[in-house]
Design a protein around this motif. Structure first.
Motif, PDB file in Angstrom:
ATOM      1  N   ALA A 185       0.781  -1.113   0.021  1.00 49.27           N
ATOM      2  CA  ALA A 185      -0.014   0.063  -0.032  1.00 49.27           C
ATOM      3  C   ALA A 185       0.756   1.320  -0.011  1.00 49.27           C
ATOM      4  O   ALA A 185       2.090   1.018   0.040  1.00 49.27           O
ATOM      5  N   ARG A 186       0.289   2.480   0.145  1.00 47.67           N
ATOM      6  CA  ARG A 186       1.118   3.560   0.058  1.00 47.67           C
ATOM      7  C   ARG A 186       0.364   4.536   0.742  1.00 47.67           C
ATOM      8  O   ARG A 186      -0.544   4.829   1.225  1.00 47.67           O
ATOM      9  N   ALA A 187       1.318   5.541   1.232  1.00 47.91           N
ATOM     10  CA  ALA A 187       0.724   6.872   1.871  1.00 47.91           C
ATOM     11  C   ALA A 187       1.351   7.982   0.905  1.00 47.91           C
ATOM     12  O   ALA A 187       2.473   7.960   0.597  1.00 47.91           O
TER      13      ALA A 187
ATOM     14  N   GLY B 185       0.959  16.258  -2.246  1.00 52.97           N
ATOM     15  CA  GLY B 185       0.795  16.285  -3.830  1.00 52.97           C
ATOM     16  C   GLY B 185      -0.485  15.305  -4.121  1.00 52.97           C
ATOM     17  O   GLY B 185      -0.537  14.295  -4.911  1.00 52.97           O
ATOM     18  N   GLU B 186      -1.613  15.905  -3.681  1.00 55.26           N
ATOM     19  CA  GLU B 186      -2.991  15.220  -3.443  1.00 55.26           C
ATOM     20  C   GLU B 186      -3.860  15.727  -4.756  1.00 55.26           C
ATOM     21  O   GLU B 186      -3.891  16.938  -4.888  1.00 55.26           O
ATOM     22  N   HIS B 187      -4.334  14.837  -5.639  1.00 52.44           N
ATOM     23  CA  HIS B 187      -5.062  15.445  -6.732  1.00 52.44           C
ATOM     24  C   HIS B 187      -4.468  16.227  -7.842  1.00 52.44           C
ATOM     25  O   HIS B 187      -5.005  16.869  -8.524  1.00 52.44           O
ATOM     26  N   THR B 188      -3.200  15.833  -7.729  1.00 53.92           N
ATOM     27  CA  THR B 188      -2.407  16.463  -8.851  1.00 53.92           C
ATOM     28  C   THR B 188      -1.853  15.424  -9.941  1.00 53.92           C
ATOM     29  O   THR B 188      -1.338  15.747 -11.091  1.00 53.92           O
ATOM     30  N   ASP B 189      -2.483  14.233  -9.879  1.00 50.16           N
ATOM     31  CA  ASP B 189      -1.628  13.153 -10.673  1.00 50.16           C
ATOM     32  C   ASP B 189      -2.467  12.859 -11.967  1.00 50.16           C
ATOM     33  O   ASP B 189      -2.002  11.765 -12.920  1.00 50.16           O
ATOM     34  N   TYR B 190      -3.917  13.095 -12.064  1.00 52.09           N
ATOM     35  CA  TYR B 190      -4.592  12.565 -13.321  1.00 52.09           C
ATOM     36  C   TYR B 190      -4.213  13.630 -14.459  1.00 52.09           C
ATOM     37  O   TYR B 190      -3.816  14.596 -14.381  1.00 52.09           O
ATOM     38  N   ALA B 191      -4.704  13.022 -15.573  1.00 49.91           N
ATOM     39  CA  ALA B 191      -4.441  13.576 -16.750  1.00 49.91           C
ATOM     40  C   ALA B 191      -4.317  15.089 -16.817  1.00 49.91           C
ATOM     41  O   ALA B 191      -3.422  15.743 -17.462  1.00 49.91           O
TER      42      ALA B 191
ATOM     43  N   PRO C  46     -11.195   6.927 -12.971  1.00 52.78           N
ATOM     44  CA  PRO C  46     -10.323   7.969 -13.764  1.00 52.78           C
ATOM     45  C   PRO C  46      -9.153   8.341 -13.057  1.00 52.78           C
ATOM     46  O   PRO C  46      -8.750   9.576 -12.965  1.00 52.78           O
ATOM     47  N   CYS C  47      -8.585   7.315 -12.284  1.00 50.24           N
ATOM     48  CA  CYS C  47      -7.294   7.716 -11.361  1.00 50.24           C
ATOM     49  C   CYS C  47      -5.922   8.147 -11.988  1.00 50.24           C
ATOM     50  O   CYS C  47      -5.839   7.795 -13.243  1.00 50.24           O
ATOM     51  N   GLY C  48      -5.357   8.661 -11.677  1.00 47.74           N
ATOM     52  CA  GLY C  48      -3.934   9.062 -12.179  1.00 47.74           C
ATOM     53  C   GLY C  48      -2.844   7.794 -11.666  1.00 47.74           C
ATOM     54  O   GLY C  48      -3.335   6.808 -11.519  1.00 47.74           O
ATOM     55  N   LYS C  49      -1.667   8.044 -11.907  1.00 45.36           N
ATOM     56  CA  LYS C  49      -0.548   7.040 -11.968  1.00 45.36           C
ATOM     57  C   LYS C  49       0.180   7.002 -10.590  1.00 45.36           C
ATOM     58  O   LYS C  49       1.074   5.852 -10.402  1.00 45.36           O
ATOM     59  N   MET C  50      -0.114   7.640  -9.818  1.00 47.65           N
ATOM     60  CA  MET C  50       0.748   7.708  -8.421  1.00 47.65           C
ATOM     61  C   MET C  50       0.775   6.507  -7.869  1.00 47.65           C
ATOM     62  O   MET C  50       1.978   5.995  -7.396  1.00 47.65           O
ATOM     63  N   ASP C  51      -0.405   5.796  -7.557  1.00 48.16           N
ATOM     64  CA  ASP C  51      -0.621   4.672  -6.535  1.00 48.16           C
ATOM     65  C   ASP C  51       0.316   3.469  -7.235  1.00 48.16           C
ATOM     66  O   ASP C  51       1.065   2.828  -6.592  1.00 48.16           O
ATOM     67  N   GLN C  52      -0.023   3.329  -8.440  1.00 48.87           N
ATOM     68  CA  GLN C  52       0.717   2.370  -9.187  1.00 48.87           C
ATOM     69  C   GLN C  52       2.292   2.091  -8.917  1.00 48.87           C
ATOM     70  O   GLN C  52       2.806   1.422  -8.984  1.00 48.87           O
TER      71      GLN C  52
ATOM     72  N   ASP D 204     -14.888   4.905  -1.700  1.00 50.16           N
ATOM     73  CA  ASP D 204     -14.905   4.111  -2.697  1.00 50.16           C
ATOM     74  C   ASP D 204     -14.609   4.858  -4.121  1.00 50.16           C
ATOM     75  O   ASP D 204     -15.603   5.292  -4.653  1.00 50.16           O
ATOM     76  N   LEU D 205     -13.278   4.638  -4.630  1.00 49.29           N
ATOM     77  CA  LEU D 205     -13.125   5.635  -5.912  1.00 49.29           C
ATOM     78  C   LEU D 205     -13.869   5.164  -7.014  1.00 49.29           C
ATOM     79  O   LEU D 205     -14.383   5.828  -7.900  1.00 49.29           O
ATOM     80  N   ALA D 206     -13.992   3.674  -6.819  1.00 54.39           N
ATOM     81  CA  ALA D 206     -14.687   3.134  -8.357  1.00 54.39           C
ATOM     82  C   ALA D 206     -16.265   3.567  -8.261  1.00 54.39           C
ATOM     83  O   ALA D 206     -16.772   3.805  -9.396  1.00 54.39           O
TER      84      ALA D 206
ATOM     85  N   GLY E 159     -17.736  11.788  -6.528  1.00 51.89           N
ATOM     86  CA  GLY E 159     -16.925  13.055  -6.106  1.00 51.89           C
ATOM     87  C   GLY E 159     -15.546  13.034  -6.984  1.00 51.89           C
ATOM     88  O   GLY E 159     -15.176  14.246  -7.739  1.00 51.89           O
ATOM     89  N   TYR E 160     -14.993  11.830  -6.907  1.00 48.67           N
ATOM     90  CA  TYR E 160     -13.572  11.883  -7.605  1.00 48.67           C
ATOM     91  C   TYR E 160     -13.749  12.257  -9.103  1.00 48.67           C
ATOM     92  O   TYR E 160     -12.935  13.080  -9.716  1.00 48.67           O
ATOM     93  N   LYS E 161     -14.700  11.618  -9.645  1.00 48.43           N
ATOM     94  CA  LYS E 161     -14.879  11.649 -11.079  1.00 48.43           C
ATOM     95  C   LYS E 161     -15.355  13.148 -11.314  1.00 48.43           C
ATOM     96  O   LYS E 161     -14.888  13.644 -12.308  1.00 48.43           O
TER      97      LYS E 161
ATOM     98  N   VAL F  87      -5.302  12.387   3.517  1.00 50.24           N
ATOM     99  CA  VAL F  87      -4.576  11.454   2.665  1.00 50.24           C
ATOM    100  C   VAL F  87      -5.415  10.776   1.711  1.00 50.24           C
ATOM    101  O   VAL F  87      -6.613  10.342   1.770  1.00 50.24           O
ATOM    102  N   GLY F  88      -4.999  10.744   0.178  1.00 48.51           N
ATOM    103  CA  GLY F  88      -5.685   9.949  -0.773  1.00 48.51           C
ATOM    104  C   GLY F  88      -6.806  10.770  -1.379  1.00 48.51           C
ATOM    105  O   GLY F  88      -6.757  11.924  -1.364  1.00 48.51           O
ATOM    106  N   GLY F  89      -7.671   9.960  -1.989  1.00 46.75           N
ATOM    107  CA  GLY F  89      -8.584  10.495  -2.838  1.00 46.75           C
ATOM    108  C   GLY F  89      -9.868  11.350  -2.185  1.00 46.75           C
ATOM    109  O   GLY F  89     -10.381  12.297  -2.765  1.00 46.75           O
ATOM    110  N   GLY F  90      -9.997  11.034  -0.968  1.00 44.42           N
ATOM    111  CA  GLY F  90     -10.864  12.070  -0.137  1.00 44.42           C
ATOM    112  C   GLY F  90     -12.373  11.459   0.031  1.00 44.42           C
ATOM    113  O   GLY F  90     -12.561  10.373  -0.186  1.00 44.42           O
TER     114      GLY F  90
HETATM  115  C1  GLA Z   1      -6.659   7.980  -5.393  1.00 41.99           C
HETATM  116  C2  GLA Z   1      -5.958   7.901  -6.902  1.00 41.99           C
HETATM  117  C3  GLA Z   1      -4.659   8.747  -7.308  1.00 41.99           C
HETATM  118  C4  GLA Z   1      -4.825   9.916  -6.793  1.00 41.99           C
HETATM  119  C5  GLA Z   1      -5.218  10.191  -5.542  1.00 41.99           C
HETATM  120  C6  GLA Z   1      -5.454  11.749  -4.936  1.00 41.99           C
HETATM  121  O1  GLA Z   1      -5.834   7.660  -4.752  1.00 41.99           O
HETATM  122  O2  GLA Z   1      -6.049   6.651  -7.285  1.00 41.99           O
HETATM  123  O3  GLA Z   1      -4.431   8.474  -8.613  1.00 41.99           O
HETATM  124  O4  GLA Z   1      -5.373  10.885  -7.717  1.00 41.99           O
HETATM  125  O5  GLA Z   1      -6.833   9.566  -5.334  1.00 41.99           O
HETATM  126  O6  GLA Z   1      -4.398  12.273  -4.994  1.00 41.99           O
END
Ligand code: GLA
Length: 360
Positions: free
Chosen positions: A10-12, A16-22, A151-157, A199-201, A205-207, A312-315
């Protein structure tokens, strides 16, 4: 029949929150956590594309899926998405995928990336794909983004695949350039789950935030919002008020990541705390992804004397992260938990030593 077992953490995200999507294409600064998802991929009898997935966390019940299935809003979609991504490179055998995870779900520490990265790693080993860590991250992202439909960014992976325990990973999410830095000696990372799951999926709100950032980018006529800096903030007055606030968060948060790295290099812990506090205020007021339970945890932390705390995270639920000297960590938690009886400590992690000093 062959089998291959792999795990991923997992990650913390430090900042740099909500900066990673396209539409945003900014910087992030996450670190892997000492919680792992372990996946065994085993070749079984049957046609290519057959998948039997089971998870100890969901009662070990086997679910029969096919690589040709559409996503159906079930946890096994993540597994199917990974097998589909691998199948673009080589024909997979019929597969049994068995999962065991220590990662708490819905707390904003990316259980989904740990699952996808561990699954792609296991497939990489079983199918002899010879993928690099960056390719594994991209395939895990493809599974979640393209197939599951988040529609997440690439940070987590990326941090799950490329991060080193005890270090933070500075990632430019547009170019994918990255660099690792140590945190200060004796820093404890504290995560407290507020008790409300996100739950991002499924969450809208995230979308919606991704759509709002896309609108800001298009109206401003830039490639990504992170091309802009503090000197460009007056351009936001041309935007509708809400869209301007969303863009202001992204632009300032991207700068805060770079300022945080500079403060890390100088060993300036006061500046680091200021930046974390500013990040929370921006996520709460401009980006509006916090909730009262999360704000209460951050406020308690401040009352104890630790300013460096934020969502922390998607919120829309999940956890806070707070950085502090290791010798203050347990006193801090005693104070914060008294004021927030529903809060649950996820971990205390001494990054300098790369060890888990306490996990509840
Ligand atoms: C989720 C998404 C990440 C990122 C964060 C917010 O964890 O999977 O890509 O957008 O939210 O920073």
């Amino acid at each position: 029949m062959h089998s291959f077992t792999a795990k991923a953490p997992a990650r913390a995200n430090i900042i740099g929150e909500h900066t990673d999507y396209a539409p945003n294409g900014g910087h992030v600064l996450p670190t892997p956590l000492p919680f792992y998802t372990t996946v065994t991929a085993q070749e079984i009898a049957g046609p290519s594309g057959r998948i039997i997935a089971s998870s100890k966390n969901f009662g070990d019940e086997p679910h029969e899926r096919s690589i040709d299935d559409p996503a159906r809003g079930h946890w096994t979609d993540y597994v199917v998405g990974c097998v589909r991504a691998a199948a673009k490179l080589s024909k997979p055998p019929a597969l049994e995928i068995s999962i065991k995870s220590e990662v708490p779900i819905g707390c904003g520490i990316s259980s989904s990336a740990a699952l996808c990265v561990a699954t792609v790693r296991a497939l990489n080993g079983l199918m002899g794909l010879r993928l690099s860590d960056a390719q594994i991250a991209l395939m895990a992202h493809e599974a979640e983004h393209d197939y599951v439909g988040v529609p997440c960014g690439k940070m987590d992976q990326f941090v799950s695949s490329l991060g080193n325990p005890g270090q933070v990973l500075l990632l430019n999410t547009r170019t994918l350039a990255h660099r690792r830095y140590p945190l200060a000696e004796g820093t404890a990372i504290m995560l407290v789950d507020c008790g409300k799951k996100h739950d991002l999926a499924k969450g809208s709100g995230y979308k919606q935030r991704v759509a709002e950032c896309t609108e800001a980018r298009d109206r401003l006529g830039v490639g990504t919002l992170s091309e802009l800096g503090y000197g460009d903030l007056d351009r936001l007055s041309a935007l509708p008020e809400l869209i301007a606030r969303r863009a202001r968060h992204v632009i300032t948060e991207n700068q805060r990541v770079l300022e945080f790295v500079a403060a890390l290099e100088k060993g300036d812990v006061e500046k680091q705390a200021d930046l974390l506090a500013a990040s929370h205020a921006s996520l709460r007021d401009d980006f509006e992804v916090s909730i009262p339970e999360i704000d209460a945890l951050v406020d308690s932390s401040k009352r104890f004397g630790i300013r460096g705390a934020r969502i922390v995270g998607g919120g829309f639920g999940g956890a806070i992260i707070a950085l502090m000297p290791r010798d203050q960590a347990m006193g801090w938690w005693t104070f914060v938990s008294r004021e927030n009886p529903n809060g649950r400590l996820i971990s205390t992690y001494a990054l300098s030593a790369g060890e888990n000093v306490y996990a509840a």
